[in-house]
Design an enzyme around this catalytic site. Structure first.
Site, PDB file in Angstrom:
ATOM      1  N   ALA A  70      27.805   1.853 -21.681  1.00  0.00           N
ATOM      2  CA  ALA A  70      27.141   2.229 -22.930  1.00  0.00           C
ATOM      3  C   ALA A  70      25.932   1.345 -23.202  1.00  0.00           C
ATOM      4  CB  ALA A  70      28.131   2.162 -24.092  1.00  0.00           C
ATOM      5  N   ASP A  71      26.095   0.046 -23.087  1.00  0.00           N
ATOM      6  CA  ASP A  71      24.982  -0.874 -23.361  1.00  0.00           C
ATOM      7  C   ASP A  71      23.816  -0.643 -22.412  1.00  0.00           C
ATOM      8  OD1 ASP A  71      25.573  -2.456 -25.626  1.00  0.00           O
ATOM      9  OD2 ASP A  71      27.038  -3.606 -24.488  1.00  0.00           O
ATOM     10  N   TYR A  72      24.097  -0.637 -21.122  1.00  0.00           N
ATOM     11  CA  TYR A  72      23.007  -0.489 -20.166  1.00  0.00           C
ATOM     12  C   TYR A  72      22.474   0.935 -20.146  1.00  0.00           C
ATOM     13  CZ  TYR A  72      24.026  -5.195 -18.528  1.00  0.00           C
ATOM     14  OH  TYR A  72      24.209  -6.562 -18.454  1.00  0.00           O
TER      15      TYR A  72
END
Length: 393
Positions: free
Chosen positions: A164-166
């Site tokens: 999700a973050d990347y």
């Protein structure tokens, strides 16, 4: 004679960022790797909470850093001066934080009409859940990937990468590129609103289509992906795991040849293809037996010879020693302030004429205060000293 390095495609673009932890710093570093000047703004004394970690060293490489308390009026005034000289602002504070500090994007565009503001948050800037706290693991669950990962008789399993973050960082950078291209046509900036969960949701494939057609959720099924056959991890005789993914008719035919059983293509258990899907356990058992009788090297060589998609299930030690990763510069040794040289992933995507590069290590706290505040903003030394005395930088 040394060939000069090519001018990178984002040379001349300036990014300022108040982002922290993963998604926003990663987004900003993608800009830096292709030539943009990225200025990271952190609170004085403490800096961002992720400082000192291996993650900080990797996800902030190539950036410059200044300290500035943007929550106090004098610091806010300096921030506005920086925003006036920026093309892009990247932020991942909670929705409403920029507005609370007096930096609503539309007000920043009153003096810098072309400013593109990238806002990354757990649930986006709108909607009933916009004020909820959100981190990668929460976003994975909300987007549906956690519920589908693992085995049916055990609790759901989180993916081991920060998808999700990347993923949000990549989509946010892409969004900024779109907004900059639109600015070329209109002269006006806009907001890029990126939710962590939406990055994962956009990569969910056809799960929602299947639900719409069948009216029911797919259950967790371990390594088996319904309808995708044959595809599984098998243990070799020397204790490694090998993935085989031969899910087209041609690939399945080549696989049957590779294992010395071409007649399987016409076996009524596996033909037509609907039978193959129904009897996935049987074909996987045959493949598991073939792989289990052979060492990894022999399996890989045979499958490569017949053009069957397959690879060892890599661990970090495999990646570090792999010639393909090395040839494409996908394992870099990058200097860090706290750990010496660190192994890190390479620059992606690979451009043939103007490839990106890591210009320098992640910055020290406030390392570029004088360069940015005296140089870019044209402050007088006495003004900078006054800000220091008040704890604003």
């Amino acid at each position: 004679m040394t060939t000069p390095e090519p001018i990178l495609p984002l040379t001349g673009i300036r990014v300022i960022t108040t982002g922290q932890i993963l998604a926003a710093p990663f987004c900003s570093t993608l800009f830096a790797e292709f030539g943009a000047e990225v200025i990271k703004i952190e609170p004085p004394v403490t800096g961002e909470s992720n400082r000192g970690s291996v993650s900080f060293a990797q996800d902030n490489r190539g950036q410059k850093a200044i300290t500035l308390d943007i929550t106090r009026p004098e610091g806010a005034a300096v921030f506005r001066r920086l925003a006036d000289k920026a093309d892009v602002l990247v932020d991942n504070n909670r929705p409403g934080a920029l507005e609370k500090w007096g930096f609503a994007p539309d007000t920043l565009r009153e003096t810098n009409p072309g400013l593109v503001t990238v806002r990354i948050s757990g649930y986006g800037q709108t909607g009933p859940y916009k004020d909820r706290a959100g981190f990668d693991r929460v976003a994975l669950a909300f987007a549906g990937i956690t519920g589908l990962t693992g085995y049916p008789d055990r609790p759901p399993v989180r993916p081991a990468y920060f998808v999700a973050d990347y993923g949000a960082g990549m989509f946010a950078a892409f969004g900024a590129m779109l907004a900059l291209r639109a600015r070329d046509q209109t002269g006006k900036g806009q907001d890029v609103d990126m939710a962590l969960y939406e990055a994962v949701w956009r990569m969910s494939g056809t799960h929602i289509a299947s639900y719409g057609l069948q009216g029911k959720d797919r259950e967790r099924s371990g390594n088996y992906m319904p309808g995708v056959v044959p595809a599984e991890q098998f243990e070799t005789s020397d204790g490694h795991f090998l993935v085989i993914n031969a899910t087209t008719p041609r690939a399945f035919s080549k696989l049957c040849e590779a294992i010395g059983q071409p007649e399987l293509v016409h076996d009524p258990r596996f033909a037509p293809r609907t039978n193959l899907m129904q009897n996935h356990a049987a074909i996987h058992a045959i493949l598991g037996e073939w792989v289990g009788e052979r060492p990894l090297a022999e399996c890989q060589a045979t499958l490569d010879q017949f053009g069957v998609p397959a690879t060892k299930v890599y661990l970090m030690e495999d990646i570090v020693g792999d010639p393909h990763f090395a040839d494409r510069h996908q394992v870099l040794s990058v200097e860090s302030a706290d750990y010496g040289h660190l192994l890190q992933p390479g620059v992606v995507p690979v451009l043939t004429a103007t490839p990106g590069r890591v210009a320098h290590r992640a910055p020290l706290l406030g390392e570029h205060n004088e360069e940015i505040l005296l140089g870019l903003l044209g402050m007088q030394p006495a003004e900078l000293e006054g800000l220091k005395a008040k704890g604003l930088v």
